[in-house]
Design a protein around this motif. Structure first.
Motif, PDB file in Angstrom:
ATOM      1  N   GLN A   1      32.068 -41.954 -46.836  1.00  0.00           N
ATOM      2  CA  GLN A   1      33.029 -43.016 -47.163  1.00  0.00           C
ATOM      3  C   GLN A   1      32.839 -44.235 -46.254  1.00  0.00           C
ATOM      4  OE1 GLN A   1      36.284 -43.347 -49.451  1.00  0.00           O
ATOM      5  NE2 GLN A   1      35.080 -45.158 -48.957  1.00  0.00           N
ATOM      6  N   GLU A   2      32.582 -43.975 -44.974  1.00  0.00           N
ATOM      7  CA  GLU A   2      32.456 -45.075 -44.002  1.00  0.00           C
ATOM      8  C   GLU A   2      31.227 -45.933 -44.304  1.00  0.00           C
ATOM      9  OE1 GLU A   2      34.663 -45.544 -41.424  1.00  0.00           O
ATOM     10  OE2 GLU A   2      35.829 -43.704 -41.721  1.00  0.00           O
ATOM     11  N   ILE A   3      30.197 -45.300 -44.860  1.00  0.00           N
ATOM     12  CA  ILE A   3      28.965 -46.019 -45.195  1.00  0.00           C
ATOM     13  C   ILE A   3      29.177 -46.830 -46.472  1.00  0.00           C
ATOM     14  CG2 ILE A   3      26.544 -45.715 -45.851  1.00  0.00           C
ATOM     15  CD1 ILE A   3      26.493 -43.243 -44.045  1.00  0.00           C
TER      16      ILE A   3
ATOM     17  N   ILE B   1      27.240 -48.632 -35.351  1.00  0.00           N
ATOM     18  CA  ILE B   1      28.696 -48.615 -35.514  1.00  0.00           C
ATOM     19  C   ILE B   1      29.146 -47.321 -36.186  1.00  0.00           C
ATOM     20  CG2 ILE B   1      30.580 -49.729 -36.794  1.00  0.00           C
ATOM     21  CD1 ILE B   1      29.138 -52.413 -35.925  1.00  0.00           C
ATOM     22  N   TRP B   2      28.474 -46.952 -37.278  1.00  0.00           N
ATOM     23  CA  TRP B   2      28.864 -45.718 -37.990  1.00  0.00           C
ATOM     24  C   TRP B   2      28.752 -44.485 -37.097  1.00  0.00           C
ATOM     25  CZ3 TRP B   2      25.117 -47.306 -42.449  1.00  0.00           C
ATOM     26  CH2 TRP B   2      25.729 -48.297 -43.238  1.00  0.00           C
TER      27      TRP B   2
ATOM     28  N   ALA C   1      18.173 -54.531 -39.286  1.00  0.00           N
ATOM     29  CA  ALA C   1      19.491 -54.983 -39.756  1.00  0.00           C
ATOM     30  C   ALA C   1      20.379 -53.782 -40.075  1.00  0.00           C
ATOM     31  CB  ALA C   1      19.333 -55.877 -40.982  1.00  0.00           C
ATOM     32  N   LEU C   2      19.787 -52.758 -40.686  1.00  0.00           N
ATOM     33  CA  LEU C   2      20.557 -51.552 -41.004  1.00  0.00           C
ATOM     34  C   LEU C   2      20.988 -50.830 -39.724  1.00  0.00           C
ATOM     35  CD1 LEU C   2      21.643 -49.530 -43.072  1.00  0.00           C
ATOM     36  CD2 LEU C   2      19.353 -48.528 -43.195  1.00  0.00           C
TER      37      LEU C   2
ATOM     38  N   HIS D   1      32.217 -58.248 -41.835  1.00  0.00           N
ATOM     39  CA  HIS D   1      31.290 -57.822 -40.777  1.00  0.00           C
ATOM     40  C   HIS D   1      29.953 -58.547 -40.869  1.00  0.00           C
ATOM     41  CE1 HIS D   1      28.725 -55.494 -43.503  1.00  0.00           C
ATOM     42  NE2 HIS D   1      28.038 -55.002 -42.501  1.00  0.00           N
ATOM     43  N   LEU D   2      29.711 -59.238 -41.987  1.00  0.00           N
ATOM     44  CA  LEU D   2      28.369 -59.789 -42.216  1.00  0.00           C
ATOM     45  C   LEU D   2      27.980 -60.831 -41.163  1.00  0.00           C
ATOM     46  CD1 LEU D   2      28.526 -60.054 -46.122  1.00  0.00           C
ATOM     47  CD2 LEU D   2      27.206 -58.399 -44.769  1.00  0.00           C
TER      48      LEU D   2
END
Ligand code: FES
Ligand SMILES: [Fe+2]
Length: 351
Positions: free
Chosen positions: A170-172, A294-295, A287-288, A181-182
């Protein structure tokens, strides 16, 4: 990490849909152990070239079919013969449909229960995908089509293994609505932004001058999930196509992969284009990685402290619930989620 029940997603712990289980080159005639959907599984490639995924444990006495190097079954090269797999313990053999085809020391009829559960497995885009359905149904939507994959002007991705993440999917998926956040995370504050939800497909359109990926020009992305676990992102038309897949390993743990399909700028890509494509893929991965850090370290967000300017998280989560509920109810969740959603203060499309 928080579990599905804490997010209130629905009765199923793991969602219905297509999920990546391996990069194709990883699956060979040497069976390998994997774990998805809270289950131990085995992947192997038969001599026909076709790949299979089966439950890991032998129905005879529970031996793990892949985790063995010492049995003479393995040492003598009898593990995979044809498209069948043989258990290291008493050498029962199972055919590609999972049925036991041979019990070498018993003349009695083979019991019907001598059977491995087999999983749907599709090989596409250098990846292997399974269909997971808690209700046991057949696929009711398709994997996304990537017409560019077969076009000679593109350099294929080489899948990045991102490992497992102690994070509920879900968080992803939330990232798709996360307009705010961008700028701070990625250095690419969106100049326009929208989410378009239609059935099993969740889309995000945005454009930004991206500090690392697109300094000095506009990077416009059309990003979409087809079902809960497979994401594609078209960069500036189809200059490059980013791929991210994530699959539940256990409740609250996912495994993820990444790739970038890159247009060579020529009619036909050559070997010389590969290095440049790999470099672009590394940039996309960097970038990922900004999201990943964070995740990997955040606590669960069961309810955000939302403010105007945040994205349409509640619509997104409504969309995501369809995969955790019986198929018969999917249309109801879709009807509640379908539509176009923007972010306060931003246009939906490029000015
Ligand atoms: S445990 Fe597999 S053949 Fe006996
Ligand atoms: Fe992100």
């Amino acid at each position: 990490m928080a579990k599905t029940v804490e997010y209130g997603l629905g009765p199923f712990t793991y969602p219905r849909g297509w999920f990546m289980v391996a990069a194709a080159p990883e699956v060979t005639s040497v069976p390998s152990a994997v774990r998805f959907f809270g289950q131990d599984l085995v992947l192997y490639r038969g001599q026909s070239g076709r790949a299979y995924m089966v439950d890991a444990y032998c129905p005879h006495m529970g031996t793990h079919l892949a985790k063995n190097t010492t049995s003479y079954v393995i040492q003598d090269g009898r593990h995979v013969e044809g498209d069948s797999i043989r258990c290291p313990y008493h050498a029962w053999q199972f055919g590609p449909d999972g049925r036991c085809t041979e019990i070498p020391y018993s003349k009695a009829p083979i019991p019907a229960a001598a059977r491995l559960r087999t999983w749907v497995l599709e090989e596409r885009y250098g990846c292997l995908f399974t269909w997971h359905d808690p209700e046991g149904g057949a696929p009711d939507f398709d994997l996304p089509l990537i017409p560019e994959w077969d076009h000679p002007s593109y350099v294929h991705w080489s899948i990045d293994q991102l490992g497992t993440l102690p994070c509920h999917p879900q968080e992803i998926v939330d990232n798709m609505a996360d307009v705010a956040h961008l700028g701070p995370t990625h250095g690419g504050p969106a100049e326009y932004f929208s989410n378009v939800i239609d059935g099993v497909v969740l889309r995000q359109f945005q454009g930004a001058q991206h500090r690392s990926l697109a300094p000095g020009f506009m990077l416009e992305t059309n990003t979409f999930y087809t079902g809960p676990g497979v994401l594609l992102s078209y960069f500036n038309g189809a200059h490059a196509v980013m791929y991210i897949a994530h699959t539940p390993v256990d409740d609250g743990v996912v495994r993820a992969w990444h790739g970038l399909l890159v247009h060579s700028g020529k009619d036909v890509a050559t070997d010389d284009d590969v290095a440049g494509a790999r470099q672009q893929q590394a940039g996309s991965l960097a970038a990922l990685a900004q999201d990943f850090e964070i995740w990997a370290n955040k606590r669960a967000c069961l309810a955000a402290l939302a403010v105007p300017g945040d994205g349409a998280f509640s619509k997104l989560r409504q969309w995501y619930k369809q995969f955790y509920n019986p198929k018969a109810e999917a249309a109801r969740f879709q009807a509640q989620a379908n539509g176009t959603f923007g972010a306060r203060g931003l246009p939906l499309t490029r000015a």
